[in-house]
Design an enzyme around this catalytic site. Structure first.
Site, PDB file in Angstrom:
ATOM      1  N   LYS A  59       4.122   5.915   3.886  1.00 53.95           N
ATOM      2  CA  LYS A  59       3.223   4.763   3.744  1.00 53.95           C
ATOM      3  C   LYS A  59       2.840   4.192   5.108  1.00 53.95           C
ATOM      4  CE  LYS A  59       5.795   3.398  -0.400  1.00 53.95           C
ATOM      5  NZ  LYS A  59       6.736   2.395  -0.909  1.00 53.95           N
TER       6      LYS A  59
ATOM      7  N   ARG B  60      13.306  -2.753 -10.054  1.00 53.80           N
ATOM      8  CA  ARG B  60      11.901  -2.568  -9.674  1.00 53.80           C
ATOM      9  C   ARG B  60      10.997  -2.918 -10.842  1.00 53.80           C
ATOM     10  NH1 ARG B  60      10.101   0.357  -5.533  1.00 53.80           N
ATOM     11  NH2 ARG B  60      11.590   1.114  -4.002  1.00 53.80           N
TER      12      ARG B  60
ATOM     13  N   PRO C 216       0.825  -1.219   0.000  1.00 55.78           N
ATOM     14  CA  PRO C 216       0.000   0.000   0.000  1.00 55.78           C
ATOM     15  C   PRO C 216       0.855   1.263   0.000  1.00 55.78           C
ATOM     16  CG  PRO C 216      -0.147  -1.163   2.100  1.00 55.78           C
ATOM     17  CD  PRO C 216       0.566  -2.064   1.157  1.00 55.78           C
ATOM     18  N   GLU C 217       0.384   2.265  -0.726  1.00 53.79           N
ATOM     19  CA  GLU C 217       1.123   3.514  -0.887  1.00 53.79           C
ATOM     20  C   GLU C 217       0.279   4.677  -0.357  1.00 53.79           C
ATOM     21  OE1 GLU C 217       2.710   3.730  -4.922  1.00 53.79           O
ATOM     22  OE2 GLU C 217       2.674   1.556  -5.085  1.00 53.79           O
TER      23      GLU C 217
END
Ligand SMILES: [Zn+2]
Length: 269
Positions: free
Chosen positions: A58, A259, A2-3
């Site tokens: 976050k 990434r 989650p961001e």
């Protein structure tokens, strides 16, 4: 993981539901999710009132009475459910905070944690974080200045919590797509129009995602129809090979600076 939109959504929802509620019970099934011995945690938290829930990057900060703070990082796989025993999902919980009949259940808190701090400890823990995307003093001009000294590429800058707080793999890709810029671009090489577009996109993408309830799939509470609404609205993230919504070319999936990275190689330049 989650961001900003997911955690800001949780913050708003939790403030509506547990602000000023007293923690009447605690269950710890995974002591490793804590940073202090279970007994110390229990002694500090049991009977405390949740004065409010804040967010930084976050992470959520449960501000408790008596200047005690619970710092929550869900990391990868962590989730929360708020409800009665009947609403509790059929999953192992690591920690439960009870508020009378209702409880906040923490699920999948393996890499994530719920840490207890005093005021100074919390400040030290959060000290190295970069500015928040909606900080009043993070103006377009300051953002452009930050880009001039940004290292690596747009992907690494946007996801570096010391550079800018709250953005991760999903929203860095969504922001780059919205701005029409490739995530592999050198931050310092953007011209002033591109830097301005990236800034505007950052704020508009995060605003839209928050409004839609972020991308977490599990509802926070019974009857929650908002959480996860952004899943449908992601333009590039996890959409490798699907046609670009802007130009129809297939979305590219690549690893960039180790990434996961999704972008359109045609309309992002
Ligand atoms: Zn495209």
């Amino acid at each position: 993981m989650p961001e900003w939109p997911e955690m800001e959504h949780y913050r708003q929802e939790l403030n509506k539901r547990i602000q000023n509620r007293t923690i009447s019970g605690i269950t710890v099934n995974r002591p490793k999710s804590l940073n202090v011995p279970e007994e110390e945690f229990r002694a500090a938290v049991l009977g405390a009132v949740v004065e409010r829930v804040d967010r930084r990057a976050k992470q959520l900060v449960f501000v408790l009475s008596g200047e005690r703070y619970l710092l929550l990082h869900l990391m990868l796989g962590g989730m929360m459910v708020l409800g009665t025993e009947a609403d509790k999902p059929d999953r192992t919980t690591q920690i439960e905070l009870h508020f009378g009949e209702t409880a906040l259940y923490f699920i999948g808190l393996r890499l994530g944690y719920l840490h207890l701090y005093g005021k100074q400890g919390l400040e030290a823990e959060l000290a190295s974080l970069g500015p928040e995307p909606f900080d009043a003093d993070l103006t377009a001009a300051r953002f452009a200045d930050m880009l001039k000294t940004g290292k690596g590429n747009l992907k690494t800058c946007l996801t570096d919590q010391h550079w800018l707080a709250g953005i991760g793999n999903c929203y860095s890709d969504e922001i780059c797509f919205a701005s029409g810029l490739l995530p592999s671009r050198r931050p310092a090489a953007l011209d002033e129009h591109e830097a301005a577009r990236l800034y505007t996109s950052m704020r508009s993408v995060l605003t839209e995602a928050l409004r839609a309830g972020g991308y977490m799939e599990m509802p926070l509470y019974d009857g929650d129809e908002r959480t996860g609404g952004f899943n449908e609205l992601c333009r590039v993230y996890d959409r490798g090979d699907e046609p670009c919504v802007r130009c129809g070319n297939p979305i590219v999936f690549q690893t960039l600076s180790s990434r996961k990275c999704f972008f359109c190689g045609n309309c992002q330049t």
